[in-house]
Scaffold this motif. Structure first.
Motif, short mmCIF file in Angstrom:
data_model
loop_
_atom_site.label_atom_id
_atom_site.label_comp_id
_atom_site.label_asym_id
_atom_site.label_seq_id
_atom_site.Cartn_x
_atom_site.Cartn_y
_atom_site.Cartn_z
N PRO A 11 0.79 -1.23 0.00
CA PRO A 11 0.00 0.00 0.00
C PRO A 11 0.82 1.28 0.00
O PRO A 11 0.26 2.36 -0.09
N VAL A 12 2.14 1.18 0.11
CA VAL A 12 3.01 2.34 -0.04
C VAL A 12 4.07 1.99 -1.08
O VAL A 12 4.75 0.97 -0.96
N ARG A 50 0.53 6.07 -2.17
CA ARG A 50 0.09 5.41 -0.96
C ARG A 50 -1.42 5.25 -0.97
O ARG A 50 -2.16 6.07 -1.53
N VAL A 51 -1.86 4.17 -0.35
CA VAL A 51 -3.28 3.91 -0.21
C VAL A 51 -3.74 4.49 1.13
O VAL A 51 -3.00 4.48 2.11
N TRP A 130 7.10 -0.63 4.09
CA TRP A 130 6.54 0.39 3.21
C TRP A 130 7.60 1.03 2.31
O TRP A 130 7.26 1.82 1.43
#
Lengths: 169, 279
Positions: A11-12, A50-51, A130
């Motif tokens: 997610p990053v 990023r989410v 991340w």
């Protein structure tokens, strides 16, 4: 890999990530799908992507949930990372986090120094996953268990992408 | 007075958008200006954090931290990145003023620019630290909720990247499959051996099946590999219970027929017999 699968599994994404160009190309479509299918948002800028998940929670490497102290250490680490430079040791970063914790009214020694170091290390391991920090010499796992120091690389620009505007309510 | 450089007075900018005035807005601005002053001089001046600390009367760790912040703000450039703890601690990383940093330093020195600290923007570190205090004191659910609102990066979903988990290996079924395969091969070999044994007496006039012919050529190849120059050759094969002899016979041509073709042996006769028949 399909960029949607990339964002769900990572997610990053740092600026140098091989999956980022595809995310950039399809940013509008991916943002819409993340919103419709997962209730999430997507932020893409020069530092990476990023989410954003308003219901996000974190798990440790062993699958157990983050403790409040680990979340606190993560927030503190995100706060100090933009100002530590491209290279920093785990012990120096820990010292910066600990100093800021003191300013925030947190007692790092409440559960003992080992528990605090492990909480900081757990937060840094998440940041490593991340791509915000990387291990150059030594590892965070060794630092968590034995206090053996490690040299870390810091992506300060990506760290600045993490705090959401307005903060928490 | 600062020229045309696109500087901004923000404490949170990235190196891509230098914030060369930020060091004037922090509470300990004097120490940052002292660090910049230590670097001011010859255009090629490059100092380690330890040297800067010595020049400013501070400690190396503090000097390094200020130098790194100045790097982020665009005032200072860093030469080498340490790739080991030893190199990092040895202070092989050197710092020098950027052109922007030099211009700002000179302009500030010349005009005594003063900026009230009260105008500094609230840095993210402040509210993140305050929030960390609340999170640390919260229960599990509240801590996660505050994290989600402040950072909100979800945990990765491994199944999305790796696809569905592979089916569990059924060891019993795998073992059965191996035995079945081995059994099938064994049965085929026994069939070929029986056919070859039956055809042994009239080998040069029988057309062998693919399996029997393959077994025959295998035995021939092994016998020939062991043959002495100008001598006879022999091979015994325990799994099939067969032996094969190649007997020198100058001028004799022995054809062997199979579904896959014909092999003609020049100067040899072939004898195939059961191993037990030899004893």
């Amino acid at each position: 890999m399909d960029p949607m699968a990339t964002l769900l599994s990572r997610p990053v994404l740092p600026a140098a990530d091989a999956g980022l160009p595809a995310v950039r190309r399809r940013e509008t479509e991916l943002a819409a799908r993340l919103g419709d299918e997962y209730g999430r948002g997507l932020l893409v800028d020069a530092a990476g992507a990023r989410v954003i998940d308003p219901r996000a929670s974190l798990l440790r490497a062993d699958g157990s949930p983050f403790t409040p102290r680990m979340y606190a250490c993560l927030l503190l680490a995100v706060a100090v990372l933009p100002s530590v430079g491209a290279r920093v040791t785990a012990a120096e970063l820990d010292a910066r986090v600990t100093a800021l914790a003191g300013e925030a009214g947190i007692d790092p020694g409440a559960e003992g120094p080992l528990a605090w170091r492990r909480a900081v290390a757990e937060a840094l391991l998440t940041l490593r996953a991340w791509g915000v920090v990387g291990e150059i010499d030594g590892g965070l796992s060794g630092y968590a268990e034995d206090g053996e120091d490690a040299l870390l690389a810091v992506d300060a620009a990506l760290a600045r992408l993490l705090p959401l505007e307005g903060g928490a309510s | 007075m600062l020229g045309a450089s696109p500087v901004t007075a923000s404490g949170t900018g990235s190196p891509a958008s230098p914030t060369g005035l930020a060091h004037l807005l922090v509470p300990d601005s004097g120490s940052y200006q002292a660090v910049l002053g230590a670097l001011d001089g010859d255009r090629e001046l490059r100092l380690t954090a330890t040297e800067v600390a010595s020049a400013t009367g501070g400690d190396p760790d503090g000097a390094r931290a200020r130098l790194e912040r100045l790097v982020a703000w665009g005032n200072v450039t860093r030469t080498d990145e340490a790739d080991s703890l030893v190199a990092y601690r040895a202070g092989t990383v050197r710092y020098g003023l950027t052109d922007l940093g030099r211009r700002i330093l000179r302009a500030v020195s010349a005009t005594s620019v003063e900026v009230a600290a009260a105008t500094a923007p609230d840095p993210p570190s402040r509210w993140l630290a305050e929030l960390a205090g609340r999170v640390d004191a919260a229960g599990d659910e509240e801590a996660a909720r505050l994290y989600a609102a402040a950072i909100g990066v979800p945990s990765p979903e491994p199944t999305a990247a790796e696809g569905p988990p592979p089916p569990a290996l059924d060891l019993a079924a795998a073992r059965e499959a191996v035995l079945e395969r081995d059994g099938r091969a064994g049965r085929e070999l026994a069939r070929a051996s029986g056919e070859l044994r039956e055809a042994a007496a009239d080998l040069a006039r029988r057309r062998l099946s693919r399996g029997a012919f393959r077994l025959l050529t295998d035995l021939l190849g092994r016998a020939l590999a062991q043959a002495a120059p100008d001598g006879d050759a022999y091979v015994a094969d325990a799994p099939t219970g067969l032996e094969l002899q190649l007997l020198r016979a100058p001028g004799v041509r022995t054809p062997l027929y199979g579904e896959d073709g014909v092999i003609t042996l020049d100067g040899f006769k072939v004898r195939v017999a059961p191993l037990d028949g030899r004893s």
